[in-house]
Design a protein around this motif. Structure first.
Motif, PDB file in Angstrom:
ATOM      1  N   GLY A 321       0.793  -1.225   0.000  1.00 16.25           N
ATOM      2  CA  GLY A 321       0.000   0.000   0.000  1.00 16.25           C
ATOM      3  C   GLY A 321       0.825   1.275   0.000  1.00 16.25           C
ATOM      4  O   GLY A 321       0.344   2.318   0.439  1.00 16.25           O
ATOM      5  N   VAL A 322       2.070   1.197  -0.502  1.00 15.20           N
ATOM      6  CA  VAL A 322       2.852   2.427  -0.672  1.00 15.20           C
ATOM      7  C   VAL A 322       2.802   2.790  -2.154  1.00 15.20           C
ATOM      8  O   VAL A 322       3.721   2.506  -2.895  1.00 15.20           O
ATOM      9  N   ASP A 323       1.693   3.443  -2.521  1.00 16.69           N
ATOM     10  CA  ASP A 323       1.405   3.612  -3.943  1.00 16.69           C
ATOM     11  C   ASP A 323       2.363   4.528  -4.690  1.00 16.69           C
ATOM     12  O   ASP A 323       2.699   4.284  -5.837  1.00 16.69           O
ATOM     13  N   LYS A 367      18.507   7.458  -9.172  1.00 20.80           N
ATOM     14  CA  LYS A 367      17.479   8.484  -9.392  1.00 20.80           C
ATOM     15  C   LYS A 367      16.073   7.929  -9.216  1.00 20.80           C
ATOM     16  O   LYS A 367      15.108   8.682  -9.206  1.00 20.80           O
ATOM     17  N   MET A 368      15.937   6.618  -9.143  1.00 20.31           N
ATOM     18  CA  MET A 368      14.612   6.006  -9.007  1.00 20.31           C
ATOM     19  C   MET A 368      14.336   5.732  -7.532  1.00 20.31           C
ATOM     20  O   MET A 368      15.260   5.596  -6.741  1.00 20.31           O
ATOM     21  N   ASN A 369      13.040   5.596  -7.160  1.00 24.03           N
ATOM     22  CA  ASN A 369      12.715   5.232  -5.766  1.00 24.03           C
ATOM     23  C   ASN A 369      13.367   3.885  -5.445  1.00 24.03           C
ATOM     24  O   ASN A 369      14.204   3.771  -4.562  1.00 24.03           O
ATOM     25  N   ILE A 370      12.925   2.884  -6.188  1.00 26.39           N
ATOM     26  CA  ILE A 370      13.593   1.583  -6.108  1.00 26.39           C
ATOM     27  C   ILE A 370      14.096   1.294  -7.523  1.00 26.39           C
ATOM     28  O   ILE A 370      13.302   1.167  -8.449  1.00 26.39           O
ATOM     29  N   GLY A 371      15.395   1.267  -7.688  1.00 24.96           N
ATOM     30  CA  GLY A 371      15.978   1.104  -9.015  1.00 24.96           C
ATOM     31  C   GLY A 371      16.606  -0.274  -9.159  1.00 24.96           C
ATOM     32  O   GLY A 371      17.527  -0.630  -8.419  1.00 24.96           O
ATOM     33  N   VAL A 372      16.094  -1.036 -10.096  1.00 28.63           N
ATOM     34  CA  VAL A 372      16.652  -2.361 -10.378  1.00 28.63           C
ATOM     35  C   VAL A 372      17.563  -2.205 -11.584  1.00 28.63           C
ATOM     36  O   VAL A 372      17.121  -1.717 -12.622  1.00 28.63           O
ATOM     37  N   TYR A 373      18.836  -2.560 -11.447  1.00 23.12           N
ATOM     38  CA  TYR A 373      19.701  -2.460 -12.621  1.00 23.12           C
ATOM     39  C   TYR A 373      20.497  -3.741 -12.841  1.00 23.12           C
ATOM     40  O   TYR A 373      21.024  -4.316 -11.891  1.00 23.12           O
ATOM     41  N   LEU A 383      18.714  -0.753  -5.856  1.00 26.76           N
ATOM     42  CA  LEU A 383      18.962   0.340  -4.914  1.00 26.76           C
ATOM     43  C   LEU A 383      17.637   0.879  -4.375  1.00 26.76           C
ATOM     44  O   LEU A 383      16.699   1.085  -5.143  1.00 26.76           O
ATOM     45  N   PHE A 384      17.576   1.101  -3.084  1.00 30.60           N
ATOM     46  CA  PHE A 384      16.436   1.782  -2.467  1.00 30.60           C
ATOM     47  C   PHE A 384      16.927   3.188  -2.152  1.00 30.60           C
ATOM     48  O   PHE A 384      17.788   3.355  -1.289  1.00 30.60           O
ATOM     49  N   ASN A 385      16.418   4.202  -2.813  1.00 29.46           N
ATOM     50  CA  ASN A 385      16.947   5.529  -2.517  1.00 29.46           C
ATOM     51  C   ASN A 385      16.318   6.075  -1.239  1.00 29.46           C
ATOM     52  O   ASN A 385      15.358   5.508  -0.709  1.00 29.46           O
ATOM     53  N   PRO A 386      16.879   7.162  -0.682  1.00 26.35           N
ATOM     54  CA  PRO A 386      16.401   7.628   0.632  1.00 26.35           C
ATOM     55  C   PRO A 386      14.896   7.908   0.661  1.00 26.35           C
ATOM     56  O   PRO A 386      14.245   7.681   1.684  1.00 26.35           O
ATOM     57  N   SER A 387      14.325   8.346  -0.462  1.00 24.92           N
ATOM     58  CA  SER A 387      12.895   8.633  -0.410  1.00 24.92           C
ATOM     59  C   SER A 387      12.087   7.337  -0.337  1.00 24.92           C
ATOM     60  O   SER A 387      11.013   7.305   0.277  1.00 24.92           O
ATOM     61  N   ALA A 388      12.601   6.266  -0.923  1.00 25.62           N
ATOM     62  CA  ALA A 388      11.916   4.969  -0.797  1.00 25.62           C
ATOM     63  C   ALA A 388      11.928   4.521   0.657  1.00 25.62           C
ATOM     64  O   ALA A 388      10.925   4.030   1.192  1.00 25.62           O
ATOM     65  N   VAL A 389      13.081   4.702   1.297  1.00 18.28           N
ATOM     66  CA  VAL A 389      13.208   4.296   2.698  1.00 18.28           C
ATOM     67  C   VAL A 389      12.241   5.106   3.560  1.00 18.28           C
ATOM     68  O   VAL A 389      11.528   4.562   4.416  1.00 18.28           O
ATOM     69  N   ALA A 390      12.151   6.402   3.282  1.00 16.81           N
ATOM     70  CA  ALA A 390      11.246   7.266   4.054  1.00 16.81           C
ATOM     71  C   ALA A 390       9.786   6.849   3.835  1.00 16.81           C
ATOM     72  O   ALA A 390       9.001   6.778   4.788  1.00 16.81           O
ATOM     73  N   LYS A 391       9.444   6.551   2.594  1.00 15.81           N
ATOM     74  CA  LYS A 391       8.063   6.150   2.295  1.00 15.81           C
ATOM     75  C   LYS A 391       7.717   4.825   2.968  1.00 15.81           C
ATOM     76  O   LYS A 391       6.606   4.641   3.450  1.00 15.81           O
ATOM     77  N   LEU A 392       8.682   3.925   2.993  1.00 15.68           N
ATOM     78  CA  LEU A 392       8.445   2.638   3.659  1.00 15.68           C
ATOM     79  C   LEU A 392       8.267   2.825   5.160  1.00 15.68           C
ATOM     80  O   LEU A 392       7.447   2.167   5.794  1.00 15.68           O
TER      81      LEU A 392
END
Ligand code: NG1
Ligand code: ZN
Length: 532
Positions: A321-323, A367-373, A383-392
């Motif tokens: 539910g983290v849309d 540069k992505m929230n969660i970037g799969v490369y 990579l989980f960027n800082p904003s992804a961590v904050a949203k989680l």
């Protein structure tokens, strides 16, 4: 700078006069014996880099990955475990090519001045090497470089490249809120092993996984990981694990061999229903493969891994539910065209192309929230960027399914080596997803079918005349060659081809894909003919 001390050590490691060194995509890479002076100097560069980062630990890895056993290489690792900042690559090249000890001192002094380095800071360096026979000689040269600048050094011995990246990141985050883990092999095995068990416990145990370790450092290391995990969820058998006999490293085995030749490694007989993967010589790449009931070989390459991982993450994010948390995928031009279409059209996830070399993919993924490369060859991570961590952190799960999905996302973040692509961590990630979905390799492979593709290496007189743009897919030089490629491509349904100079070898690479194997090969060889 203690000129007398530096010169004394430098005189022991003179530069071979006939060789010019370049810090390329993967650092310096060439015949092992010729690298002594370069590795010695990299020790001193790592020291200055550490001082320029207020004494943070810098890593030095001696490896030539999937290349020949006679080759070796060296690269620097930045404080968070990422590749050396690009602006320093030029210093490395200049330093490696300094003709005399006097020049070496001059280059050092120049860097100190340019970077305003405070020489009173104690430099700290962590280093390791792979199993190559030239490793001990180069390690000794490196240690002289570290002594020349009085470095506080940590020797990690023979470990995988991603393990060294992990240690560096751990050392630089110790006692902070971003603490990454304990900077030891046991700490590495415990971190990834525990995250794996958290994710798979209660699910059905998988059948045995056969690992081709390319007769490299991955062999002993994955056995230690298995000992630490000590669970039927990680049921492995390691093949091509001979790191002692000369002449075996990467020969007829390993991820690069499997990808290039599209066939299983020596020493492994594929049995339908069984599961197989290959590491490369320093265990930063991984590929899976299997034989179907007709015995036909099927490869699950980096693109297959990245789509598997991106799908799993996307579904978890949605369940949690983290849309507004966006999962994206970074590929290179070598990604199979059908994988790119699948990501865009079926998964409906954003995808971008980066230049070849993981540092470029890494920067795009940041540069992505969660970037799969992933590179198609099996090198990549998430990579989980800082904003992804904050949203989680901010999400307040209401249902048991949401609670579970959030917990899984956190555990996945612990399972993934965010500093760099890591065969062992990626393997645990793939295993986790397959176990959780109850999937076999053919079921994973069903998502899309690869277009036939062909990668060729063309040795030319002068590869430096080949210049590209558009994420390396379009040639700007030599003139008119791109027009020739374009006109060849239009002759084949679903055809795509591009030419670029290798960043790790003195050669030009030709990639082609098309709807059928015949068309693909014809396209590849006609483009290669035009290049040659
Ligand atoms: P070059 O030699 O620049 O093509 C190769 C791989 C890269 C990357 C680097 C570093 C291909 C086509 N190229 O680069 O993806 O892994 O080595 O190891 O696989
Ligand atoms: Zn490698």
């Amino acid at each position: 700078l203690n000129v007398e001390q530096i010169s004394k050590y430098s005189d022991k490691h003179p530069k071979p006069s006939s060789t010019t060194f370049t810090y390329g995509t993967a650092g310096f890479r060439t015949i092992g014996e010729t690298l002594e002076s370069t590795v010695f100097r990299c020790g001193m560069l790592a020291a200055l880099r550490s001082q320029s980062k207020q004494g943070k630990v810098i890593g030095v890895m001696v490896t030539a990955s999937h290349n020949r056993e006679e080759d070796n290489g060296v690269k620097l690792v930045d404080p968070m475990g990422e590749m050396l900042q690009q602006s320093w690559e030029g210093y490395c090249t200049t330093m490696a090519n300094a003709a005399t000890s006097e020049e070496v001192v001059e280059v050092l002094a120049h860097i100190v001045q340019e970077e305003r380095i405070d020489l009173t800071i104690k430099p700290r360096v962590a280093y390791a090497r792979d199993t190559r026979p030239s490793g001990p000689l180069l390690q000794a040269a490196l240690e002289d470089g570290l002594s020349a600048l009085d470095v506080d050094a940590s020797n990690y011995g023979v470990v995988t490249t991603p393990q060294l990246h992990y240690f560096v990141r751990c050392m630089n985050t110790e006692n902070s809120s971003a603490a990454y883990g304990e900077p030891t092999e046991a700490g590495y095995n415990a971190k990834y092993g525990q995250a794996f068990l958290r994710l798979v416990s209660g699910k059905q145990t998988p059948t045995k996984l056969y690992i081709d370790a390319a007769n490299g450092v991955g062999a002993p290391q994955v056995l230690k990981l298995a000992d630490a995990i000590n669970s039927p969820y990680f049921n492995i058998e390691v093949r091509n694990s001979d790191t002692q006999t000369l002449g075996k490293l990467n020969v007829d085995c390993g991820a690069d061999h499997v990808k290039s030749n599209q066939r299983p490694p020596a020493g492994v007989t594929l049995v339908p229903g069984s599961r197989y993967c290959s590491f490369d010589g320093d265990a930063d790449r991984i590929l899976y493969y299997y034989a179907d009931e007709h015995g036909t070989f099927h490869l699950l390459d980096g693109d297959k891994i990245s789509t598997l991982v991106a799908t799993y993450l996307r579904d978890l994010v949605s369940t949690a539910g983290v849309d507004d948390l966006q999962v994206g995928v970074v590929q290179t031009a070598y990604a199979n065209g059908n994988s790119t279409s699948y990501i865009k059209d079926t998964l409906k996830l954003p995808t971008v192309f980066a230049k070849t070399g993981v540092k470029h993919l890494h920067h795009e993924a940041e540069k992505m929230n969660i970037g799969v490369y992933f590179e198609a060859n099996g090198h990549g991570t998430v990579l989980f960027n800082p904003s992804a961590v904050a949203k989680l952190r901010a999400v307040e799960p209401a249902t048991p399914a949401q609670v579970d999905a959030v917990e899984r996302l956190w555990a996945l973040r612990d399972l993934i080596n965010e500093s760099v692509g890591d065969a062992m961590s990626d393997m645990l990630l793939v295993e986790t997803i397959l176990i959780c979905k109850g999937w076999t390799l053919p079921q994973w492979d069903e998502a899309y079918t690869d277009l036939p593709s062909r990668l060729l290496k063309v040795v030319v007189n002068d590869s430096t005349i080949f210049k590209t743009t558009n994420a390396e897919q379009t040639l700007m030089s030599p003139p008119l060659l791109q027009d020739v490629v374009d006109s060849l491509v239009t002759k084949f349904p679903r055809g795509r081809a591009f030419v670029r100079p290798s960043g790790t070898e003195d050669a030009v690479r030709v990639y082609a894909e098309a709807a059928t194997r015949r068309d693909c090969d014809q396209l590849a060889y006609s483009v290669a003919g035009a290049v040659f």
